[in-house]
Design a protein around this motif. Sequence first.
Motif, PDB file in Angstrom:
ATOM      1  N   GLY A 159      -2.193   2.621  -2.978  1.00  0.00           N
ATOM      2  CA  GLY A 159      -2.660   1.554  -2.106  1.00  0.00           C
ATOM      3  C   GLY A 159      -1.963   1.568  -0.765  1.00  0.00           C
ATOM      4  N   LEU A 160      -1.892   0.400  -0.165  1.00  0.00           N
ATOM      5  CA  LEU A 160      -1.426   0.263   1.201  1.00  0.00           C
ATOM      6  C   LEU A 160       0.073  -0.029   1.274  1.00  0.00           C
ATOM      7  CD1 LEU A 160      -4.331  -2.037   2.461  1.00  0.00           C
ATOM      8  CD2 LEU A 160      -4.160   0.436   2.752  1.00  0.00           C
ATOM      9  N   VAL A 161       0.609   0.118   2.475  1.00  0.00           N
ATOM     10  CA  VAL A 161       1.980  -0.304   2.772  1.00  0.00           C
ATOM     11  C   VAL A 161       2.036  -1.832   2.715  1.00  0.00           C
ATOM     12  CG1 VAL A 161       3.724  -0.425   4.605  1.00  0.00           C
ATOM     13  CG2 VAL A 161       2.478   1.720   4.194  1.00  0.00           C
ATOM     14  N   PHE A 162       3.083  -2.388   2.076  1.00  0.00           N
ATOM     15  CA  PHE A 162       3.200  -3.850   2.077  1.00  0.00           C
ATOM     16  C   PHE A 162       4.523  -4.331   2.678  1.00  0.00           C
ATOM     17  CE2 PHE A 162       4.776  -2.553  -2.125  1.00  0.00           C
ATOM     18  CZ  PHE A 162       5.958  -3.265  -2.235  1.00  0.00           C
ATOM     19  N   TYR A 163       5.398  -3.387   3.046  1.00  0.00           N
ATOM     20  CA  TYR A 163       6.617  -3.774   3.761  1.00  0.00           C
ATOM     21  C   TYR A 163       7.043  -2.622   4.662  1.00  0.00           C
ATOM     22  CZ  TYR A 163      11.434  -4.677   4.975  1.00  0.00           C
ATOM     23  OH  TYR A 163      12.583  -4.849   5.696  1.00  0.00           O
ATOM     24  N   HIS A 164       7.656  -2.966   5.794  1.00  0.00           N
ATOM     25  CA  HIS A 164       8.159  -1.954   6.726  1.00  0.00           C
ATOM     26  C   HIS A 164       9.298  -2.564   7.525  1.00  0.00           C
ATOM     27  CE1 HIS A 164       6.503  -4.073  10.210  1.00  0.00           C
ATOM     28  NE2 HIS A 164       5.524  -4.406   9.390  1.00  0.00           N
ATOM     29  N   ASN A 165      10.149  -1.725   8.087  1.00  0.00           N
ATOM     30  CA  ASN A 165      11.144  -2.224   9.037  1.00  0.00           C
ATOM     31  C   ASN A 165      10.726  -1.848  10.460  1.00  0.00           C
ATOM     32  OD1 ASN A 165      11.682   0.508   9.054  1.00  0.00           O
ATOM     33  ND2 ASN A 165      13.871   0.313   8.662  1.00  0.00           N
ATOM     34  N   ASP A 166      11.474  -2.322  11.438  1.00  0.00           N
ATOM     35  CA  ASP A 166      11.097  -2.093  12.842  1.00  0.00           C
ATOM     36  C   ASP A 166      11.154  -0.615  13.209  1.00  0.00           C
ATOM     37  OD1 ASP A 166      10.678  -4.776  13.200  1.00  0.00           O
ATOM     38  OD2 ASP A 166      12.647  -5.171  14.072  1.00  0.00           O
ATOM     39  N   THR A 167      12.078   0.129  12.593  1.00  0.00           N
ATOM     40  CA  THR A 167      12.190   1.564  12.882  1.00  0.00           C
ATOM     41  C   THR A 167      10.903   2.291  12.511  1.00  0.00           C
ATOM     42  OG1 THR A 167      14.558   1.412  12.391  1.00  0.00           O
ATOM     43  CG2 THR A 167      13.621   3.614  12.536  1.00  0.00           C
ATOM     44  N   ALA A 168      10.249   1.840  11.428  1.00  0.00           N
ATOM     45  CA  ALA A 168       8.985   2.464  11.021  1.00  0.00           C
ATOM     46  C   ALA A 168       7.920   2.271  12.093  1.00  0.00           C
ATOM     47  CB  ALA A 168       8.514   1.884   9.687  1.00  0.00           C
ATOM     48  N   GLU A 178      -1.471  -2.807  11.988  1.00  0.00           N
ATOM     49  CA  GLU A 178      -2.015  -1.475  11.695  1.00  0.00           C
ATOM     50  C   GLU A 178      -1.238  -0.767  10.594  1.00  0.00           C
ATOM     51  OE1 GLU A 178      -3.773  -0.334  16.138  1.00  0.00           O
ATOM     52  OE2 GLU A 178      -1.687   0.095  15.623  1.00  0.00           O
ATOM     53  N   ILE A 179       0.093  -0.920  10.592  1.00  0.00           N
ATOM     54  CA  ILE A 179       0.899  -0.177   9.621  1.00  0.00           C
ATOM     55  C   ILE A 179       0.638  -0.660   8.197  1.00  0.00           C
ATOM     56  CG2 ILE A 179       2.994  -1.609   9.551  1.00  0.00           C
ATOM     57  CD1 ILE A 179       4.603   0.992   9.801  1.00  0.00           C
ATOM     58  N   LEU A 180       0.236  -1.925   8.048  1.00  0.00           N
ATOM     59  CA  LEU A 180      -0.055  -2.461   6.721  1.00  0.00           C
ATOM     60  C   LEU A 180      -1.380  -1.959   6.159  1.00  0.00           C
ATOM     61  CD1 LEU A 180       1.157  -6.156   7.205  1.00  0.00           C
ATOM     62  CD2 LEU A 180       2.356  -4.285   6.064  1.00  0.00           C
ATOM     63  N   GLN A 181      -2.130  -1.219   6.966  1.00  0.00           N
ATOM     64  CA  GLN A 181      -3.395  -0.627   6.511  1.00  0.00           C
ATOM     65  C   GLN A 181      -3.258   0.870   6.212  1.00  0.00           C
ATOM     66  OE1 GLN A 181      -6.067  -2.612   5.923  1.00  0.00           O
ATOM     67  NE2 GLN A 181      -4.630  -4.247   6.505  1.00  0.00           N
ATOM     68  N   LEU A 182      -2.020   1.374   6.233  1.00  0.00           N
ATOM     69  CA  LEU A 182      -1.802   2.814   6.048  1.00  0.00           C
ATOM     70  C   LEU A 182      -1.725   3.200   4.577  1.00  0.00           C
ATOM     71  CD1 LEU A 182       0.874   3.774   8.731  1.00  0.00           C
ATOM     72  CD2 LEU A 182      -1.579   4.190   8.810  1.00  0.00           C
ATOM     73  N   HIS A 183      -2.299   4.345   4.251  1.00  0.00           N
ATOM     74  CA  HIS A 183      -2.087   5.015   2.971  1.00  0.00           C
ATOM     75  C   HIS A 183      -1.107   6.161   3.213  1.00  0.00           C
ATOM     76  CE1 HIS A 183      -5.926   2.982   2.205  1.00  0.00           C
ATOM     77  NE2 HIS A 183      -5.625   3.042   0.929  1.00  0.00           N
TER      78      HIS A 183
END
Length: 477
Positions: A159-168, A178-183
Amino acid sequence: MQNDTIRLLIVDDDEDDFFLTSDYLKDIRNKKFIITWAGSFSAGIEQLTHAKFDLCFFDFLLGAKTGIDLLKAAIQSGVSCPIVLLTGKGDKRVDVEAMRLGAMDYLVKSELDSEKLERCIRYALERSAVLQRLRESETRLRGIFGQLKDAVLLKWPKGLVFYHNDTALDLLGYTEAEILQLHSQDLFAIPAQHSMYVHALEEKGLVENLEMWLVRKSGERVLCSLHASKQNDSEGKAYYLLVIQDITERKKVERDRLLAEKSASTARLVRTLAHEVRNPLTNIHLSLDQLETDLQDDDQRLFVDIIRRNGKRINTLITELLNSFKPHEAVLKRISIHELLDQTVNEAEDRLSLKKIILNKVYGNDCLLLLDEPKIKIALLNLIINAIEAMEENKGVLTLSTDMSKTSCCVKVQDNGSGISPENINRLFEPYFTSKSNGLGLGLAATLTILQSHRASVEVESEEGKGTTFTVTFPLN
């Protein structure tokens, strides 16, 4: 708040019920309650806005509004103390909705007594304290992740990304939405590397130091090291933790240092060989001079001439070899990068025509660079000729492109040829390394030397069967 003193807000429009509840609270031993009463929804909002409480009791029926409405309003305004919902009669739907929204408990007034209230208050406060500690731990972890120089992503297995930090966000170039829609496949520039990542996670639950070409939103490729592991949440649901480190600069420094060491070692070897070859070569020429005066036969003179010519050729080759490793003082002048590329590609026009290769020019803004024109032409021509030789006749497409930023000017030489294998790509600029049957392996080594003398860098991206891109970056200052 001291352990035996509890600041309590009761929102109930029935004064009799308020007094009854207060009486039950007074019967609870070892606890002191500072009770505030709000007789309406609006009074409850007023109290929550201007005072802090350790615990709240909300009646379900508050005139036109309900305790559920007040619960929602309290949560939206940032109230973090535990909230208990009171109702005149049990209703499972209200119970479920209240707990879903964050209420700590749901009590029926007709079933209340001091014992039930004491137990409810004790559980609510204990659970609230646990949740507060969890929130604090989460805040600390988010702070740690936020300070990391490595990109951190959490995603569902398929599935999709559900968490990220600012460096990502910085590394990938995406917005937060947009990043939360990435596979995961969106991150890999090379599908084979993604397949390797998926297989390792499914088989072992762990990927360590996988070197991958990551693709940013802009399409730019970045060399990264990936560490991924399979984790389980409190409900046993699997998710993946990805830590991505940009190693582009590190690899570039390592490669440049290695090439510099190899180049210096090769230069020492060349100087030694030149000395050892030239000594007997000088003796050969001296002997020929002596021998030539005594020869009368024309055939013998012919053989002497052959020996002398080949001796001179050996000497010339040695001189060229020595010169290729000597630092030369550059003669710099300002020149248009587009004009330079046009002049250079014109010198390869015959090769392009013979192989029927299509030439595409994708030029951005032009810029003037301080360059040693003849030497830079040699460096760029080497890249162009290598690209031509890598492509098939009638199928080749050579693309020359430029792009200028505030600090640099980039030139890309891209082909759709055979590509370069991973084991060879890191050896491209080594002296005497070549995959050509008739090559000496000095072309790209000389190219690197010329570019480094101009403080320019060169990067290579390649995929077997799809082609290669050389990116030369010239600093503007």
